[in-house]
Scaffold this motif. Structure first.
Motif, PDB file in Angstrom:
ATOM      1  N   PHE A 103      90.754  52.484  14.115  1.00  0.00           N
ATOM      2  CA  PHE A 103      89.584  53.304  13.806  1.00  0.00           C
ATOM      3  C   PHE A 103      88.462  53.077  14.818  1.00  0.00           C
ATOM      4  O   PHE A 103      87.797  54.015  15.257  1.00  0.00           O
ATOM      5  CB  PHE A 103      89.085  52.986  12.391  1.00  0.00           C
ATOM      6  N   TRP A 104      88.252  51.809  15.216  1.00  0.00           N
ATOM      7  CA  TRP A 104      87.126  51.471  16.083  1.00  0.00           C
ATOM      8  C   TRP A 104      87.456  51.540  17.567  1.00  0.00           C
ATOM      9  O   TRP A 104      86.573  51.374  18.407  1.00  0.00           O
ATOM     10  CB  TRP A 104      86.622  50.063  15.759  1.00  0.00           C
ATOM     11  N   ARG A 105      88.718  51.788  17.898  1.00  0.00           N
ATOM     12  CA  ARG A 105      89.133  51.728  19.304  1.00  0.00           C
ATOM     13  C   ARG A 105      88.397  52.752  20.167  1.00  0.00           C
ATOM     14  O   ARG A 105      87.872  52.419  21.233  1.00  0.00           O
ATOM     15  CB  ARG A 105      90.648  51.942  19.402  1.00  0.00           C
ATOM     16  N   ARG A 106      88.355  54.002  19.731  1.00  0.00           N
ATOM     17  CA  ARG A 106      87.691  55.038  20.523  1.00  0.00           C
ATOM     18  C   ARG A 106      86.185  54.794  20.648  1.00  0.00           C
ATOM     19  O   ARG A 106      85.639  54.865  21.757  1.00  0.00           O
ATOM     20  CB  ARG A 106      87.981  56.423  19.942  1.00  0.00           C
ATOM     21  N   PRO A 107      85.474  54.516  19.535  1.00  0.00           N
ATOM     22  CA  PRO A 107      84.041  54.194  19.690  1.00  0.00           C
ATOM     23  C   PRO A 107      83.800  52.990  20.598  1.00  0.00           C
ATOM     24  O   PRO A 107      82.819  52.957  21.351  1.00  0.00           O
ATOM     25  CB  PRO A 107      83.590  53.907  18.250  1.00  0.00           C
ATOM     26  N   TRP A 108      84.698  52.016  20.538  1.00  0.00           N
ATOM     27  CA  TRP A 108      84.569  50.827  21.389  1.00  0.00           C
ATOM     28  C   TRP A 108      84.673  51.198  22.864  1.00  0.00           C
ATOM     29  O   TRP A 108      83.862  50.767  23.690  1.00  0.00           O
ATOM     30  CB  TRP A 108      85.650  49.826  20.997  1.00  0.00           C
ATOM     31  N   LEU A 109      85.663  52.023  23.202  1.00  0.00           N
ATOM     32  CA  LEU A 109      85.838  52.437  24.589  1.00  0.00           C
ATOM     33  C   LEU A 109      84.668  53.301  25.065  1.00  0.00           C
ATOM     34  O   LEU A 109      84.138  53.107  26.167  1.00  0.00           O
ATOM     35  CB  LEU A 109      87.152  53.215  24.740  1.00  0.00           C
ATOM     36  N   ILE A 110      84.261  54.251  24.231  1.00  0.00           N
ATOM     37  CA  ILE A 110      83.137  55.122  24.596  1.00  0.00           C
ATOM     38  C   ILE A 110      81.866  54.296  24.777  1.00  0.00           C
ATOM     39  O   ILE A 110      81.077  54.527  25.701  1.00  0.00           O
ATOM     40  CB  ILE A 110      82.940  56.211  23.527  1.00  0.00           C
ATOM     41  N   GLY A 111      81.665  53.322  23.892  1.00  0.00           N
ATOM     42  CA  GLY A 111      80.491  52.459  24.002  1.00  0.00           C
ATOM     43  C   GLY A 111      80.453  51.690  25.306  1.00  0.00           C
ATOM     44  O   GLY A 111      79.383  51.494  25.899  1.00  0.00           O
ATOM     45  N   HIS A 112      81.614  51.262  25.784  1.00  0.00           N
ATOM     46  CA  HIS A 112      81.661  50.537  27.056  1.00  0.00           C
ATOM     47  C   HIS A 112      81.268  51.446  28.219  1.00  0.00           C
ATOM     48  O   HIS A 112      80.542  51.024  29.128  1.00  0.00           O
ATOM     49  CB  HIS A 112      83.062  49.968  27.281  1.00  0.00           C
ATOM     50  N   TYR A 113      81.768  52.673  28.210  1.00  0.00           N
ATOM     51  CA  TYR A 113      81.404  53.607  29.279  1.00  0.00           C
ATOM     52  C   TYR A 113      79.902  53.885  29.261  1.00  0.00           C
ATOM     53  O   TYR A 113      79.241  53.897  30.311  1.00  0.00           O
ATOM     54  CB  TYR A 113      82.179  54.917  29.122  1.00  0.00           C
ATOM     55  N   ILE A 114      79.351  54.102  28.080  1.00  0.00           N
ATOM     56  CA  ILE A 114      77.921  54.391  27.965  1.00  0.00           C
ATOM     57  C   ILE A 114      77.094  53.193  28.428  1.00  0.00           C
ATOM     58  O   ILE A 114      76.112  53.336  29.170  1.00  0.00           O
ATOM     59  CB  ILE A 114      77.563  54.770  26.514  1.00  0.00           C
ATOM     60  N   THR A 115      77.502  51.995  28.009  1.00  0.00           N
ATOM     61  CA  THR A 115      76.766  50.788  28.399  1.00  0.00           C
ATOM     62  C   THR A 115      76.774  50.592  29.908  1.00  0.00           C
ATOM     63  O   THR A 115      75.738  50.261  30.516  1.00  0.00           O
ATOM     64  CB  THR A 115      77.379  49.553  27.717  1.00  0.00           C
ATOM     65  N   ALA A 116      77.932  50.799  30.530  1.00  0.00           N
ATOM     66  CA  ALA A 116      78.034  50.622  31.984  1.00  0.00           C
ATOM     67  C   ALA A 116      77.147  51.616  32.724  1.00  0.00           C
ATOM     68  O   ALA A 116      76.444  51.252  33.680  1.00  0.00           O
ATOM     69  CB  ALA A 116      79.490  50.777  32.424  1.00  0.00           C
ATOM     70  N   VAL A 117      77.153  52.870  32.273  1.00  0.00           N
ATOM     71  CA  VAL A 117      76.345  53.901  32.941  1.00  0.00           C
ATOM     72  C   VAL A 117      74.856  53.635  32.740  1.00  0.00           C
ATOM     73  O   VAL A 117      74.062  53.685  33.691  1.00  0.00           O
ATOM     74  CB  VAL A 117      76.728  55.301  32.414  1.00  0.00           C
ATOM     75  N   VAL A 118      74.459  53.341  31.505  1.00  0.00           N
ATOM     76  CA  VAL A 118      73.040  53.113  31.205  1.00  0.00           C
ATOM     77  C   VAL A 118      72.518  51.883  31.948  1.00  0.00           C
ATOM     78  O   VAL A 118      71.416  51.904  32.517  1.00  0.00           O
ATOM     79  CB  VAL A 118      72.832  52.960  29.687  1.00  0.00           C
ATOM     80  N   ALA A 119      73.307  50.808  31.961  1.00  0.00           N
ATOM     81  CA  ALA A 119      72.874  49.593  32.653  1.00  0.00           C
ATOM     82  C   ALA A 119      72.714  49.840  34.147  1.00  0.00           C
ATOM     83  O   ALA A 119      71.740  49.379  34.769  1.00  0.00           O
ATOM     84  CB  ALA A 119      73.874  48.468  32.406  1.00  0.00           C
ATOM     85  N   SER A 120      73.647  50.583  34.733  1.00  0.00           N
ATOM     86  CA  SER A 120      73.565  50.860  36.176  1.00  0.00           C
ATOM     87  C   SER A 120      72.359  51.729  36.503  1.00  0.00           C
ATOM     88  O   SER A 120      71.646  51.479  37.484  1.00  0.00           O
ATOM     89  CB  SER A 120      74.856  51.549  36.646  1.00  0.00           C
ATOM     90  N   ILE A 121      72.121  52.750  35.688  1.00  0.00           N
ATOM     91  CA  ILE A 121      70.981  53.636  35.937  1.00  0.00           C
ATOM     92  C   ILE A 121      69.664  52.898  35.735  1.00  0.00           C
ATOM     93  O   ILE A 121      68.693  53.097  36.477  1.00  0.00           O
ATOM     94  CB  ILE A 121      71.056  54.872  35.020  1.00  0.00           C
ATOM     95  N   SER A 122      69.635  52.018  34.738  1.00  0.00           N
ATOM     96  CA  SER A 122      68.381  51.311  34.442  1.00  0.00           C
ATOM     97  C   SER A 122      67.940  50.417  35.593  1.00  0.00           C
ATOM     98  O   SER A 122      66.744  50.175  35.775  1.00  0.00           O
ATOM     99  CB  SER A 122      68.540  50.478  33.166  1.00  0.00           C
ATOM    100  N   PHE A 123      68.889  49.918  36.386  1.00  0.00           N
ATOM    101  CA  PHE A 123      68.510  49.084  37.528  1.00  0.00           C
ATOM    102  C   PHE A 123      67.637  49.859  38.517  1.00  0.00           C
ATOM    103  O   PHE A 123      66.774  49.285  39.184  1.00  0.00           O
ATOM    104  CB  PHE A 123      69.756  48.561  38.244  1.00  0.00           C
ATOM    105  N   GLY A 124      67.891  51.163  38.609  1.00  0.00           N
ATOM    106  CA  GLY A 124      67.115  51.976  39.538  1.00  0.00           C
ATOM    107  C   GLY A 124      65.657  52.111  39.149  1.00  0.00           C
ATOM    108  O   GLY A 124      64.813  52.439  39.995  1.00  0.00           O
ATOM    109  N   LEU A 125      65.333  51.850  37.887  1.00  0.00           N
ATOM    110  CA  LEU A 125      63.947  51.972  37.435  1.00  0.00           C
ATOM    111  C   LEU A 125      63.065  50.848  37.963  1.00  0.00           C
ATOM    112  O   LEU A 125      61.836  50.948  37.906  1.00  0.00           O
ATOM    113  CB  LEU A 125      63.904  51.982  35.898  1.00  0.00           C
ATOM    114  N   PHE A 126      63.688  49.779  38.460  1.00  0.00           N
ATOM    115  CA  PHE A 126      62.924  48.620  38.917  1.00  0.00           C
ATOM    116  C   PHE A 126      62.844  48.543  40.444  1.00  0.00           C
ATOM    117  O   PHE A 126      62.429  47.522  40.980  1.00  0.00           O
ATOM    118  CB  PHE A 126      63.550  47.336  38.367  1.00  0.00           C
ATOM    119  N   GLN A 127      63.249  49.600  41.117  1.00  0.00           N
ATOM    120  CA  GLN A 127      63.171  49.597  42.571  1.00  0.00           C
ATOM    121  C   GLN A 127      61.722  49.834  43.008  1.00  0.00           C
ATOM    122  O   GLN A 127      61.112  50.828  42.629  1.00  0.00           O
ATOM    123  CB  GLN A 127      64.078  50.681  43.146  1.00  0.00           C
ATOM    124  N   PRO A 128      61.172  48.930  43.800  1.00  0.00           N
ATOM    125  CA  PRO A 128      59.762  49.055  44.208  1.00  0.00           C
ATOM    126  C   PRO A 128      59.582  50.052  45.347  1.00  0.00           C
ATOM    127  O   PRO A 128      60.555  50.533  45.938  1.00  0.00           O
ATOM    128  CB  PRO A 128      59.422  47.637  44.666  1.00  0.00           C
TER     129      PRO A 128
END
Length: 215
Positions: free
Chosen positions: A12-37
């Motif tokens: 039951f949780w397998r698909r949400p788990w996989l989708i959550g990982h993709y979302i986390t990876a994308v959000v974390a990568s994009i968020s790094f760009g917010l701290f570029q001076p």
């Protein structure tokens, strides 16, 4: 690896788990760009903090990713232990599942040896990120926290990290026989490829279906 037969909760949780990982990876990568001076002023401040450098380095194009790595360090300190725990859980479940099937005689000796071979290959493949990502990451942050500057070691760390993609691919080809056969098929005569493709067609179709529709 992500499918344990008979575990209804995990199914039951397998698909949400996989989708959550993709979302986390994308959000974390994009968020790094917010701290570029702002680069022009940031380069001046960074060069003032560093020890005396050759003129060609100061005059070269320098990109400052961040001046304060607190956020980046926090993200990595959360994600890396979390990923390590996940790997440990999957390895444990894989061993328990294999042992249970073997004890209940639902798994033949041949299947057991194939499973064991796959498990060893998986362990080797999981070791690649430790060398190409985690070790350079640890050195980078130690050098930042202790204010230790060594351009040679930092270059090695960056190059090692950059080799992660190709090294992971090479290890995958070395330890997994089906991938090796697929690559070799591109370098053999066309008739040989057709023969191999005819034998592997159903497997390829099933793999594509699982990737796009079955996760």
């Amino acid at each position: 690896m992500c499918l344990f037969t008979g575990n209804s909760k995990w199914e039951f949780w397998r698909r949400p788990w996989l989708i959550g990982h993709y979302i986390t990876a994308v959000v974390a990568s994009i968020s790094f760009g917010l701290f570029q001076p702002e680069q022009s002023e940031a380069r001046i401040r960074v060069l003032e903090k560093l020890p005396p450098l050759p003129a060609y380095i100061k005059e070269s194009s320098i990109y400052v990713f961040t001046e304060n790595g607190t956020y980046h360090l926090t993200v990595f300190l959360i994600l890396i232990p979390f990923i390590c725990i996940e790997v440990f859980i999957f390895v444990k479940e894989l061993i328990l599942t294999t042992s249970t099937l073997l004890a209940s005689k639902k798994m033949s000796d041949r299947t057991y040896h194939l499973q064991r071979k796959f498990f060893i290959a998986l362990v080797i493949q999981c070791g690649v990120p430790i060398i190409t990502l985690i070790i350079p990451f640890i050195y980078s942050w130690i050098s930042i926290l202790w204010k230790y500057y060594n351009q040679g070691l930092m270059n090695i760390a960056v190059i090692t990290t950059a080799l992660h993609g190709i090294s992971s691919t090479l290890v995958m080809l070395i330890v997994h026989e089906p991938y090796r056969k697929a690559v070799k098929s591109f370098f053999i005569p066309e008739e040989g490829f057709r023969k191999w493709y005819g034998m592997q067609r159903n497997t390829v179709i099933l793999s594509v279906y699982l990737v796009f529709f079955g996760f």
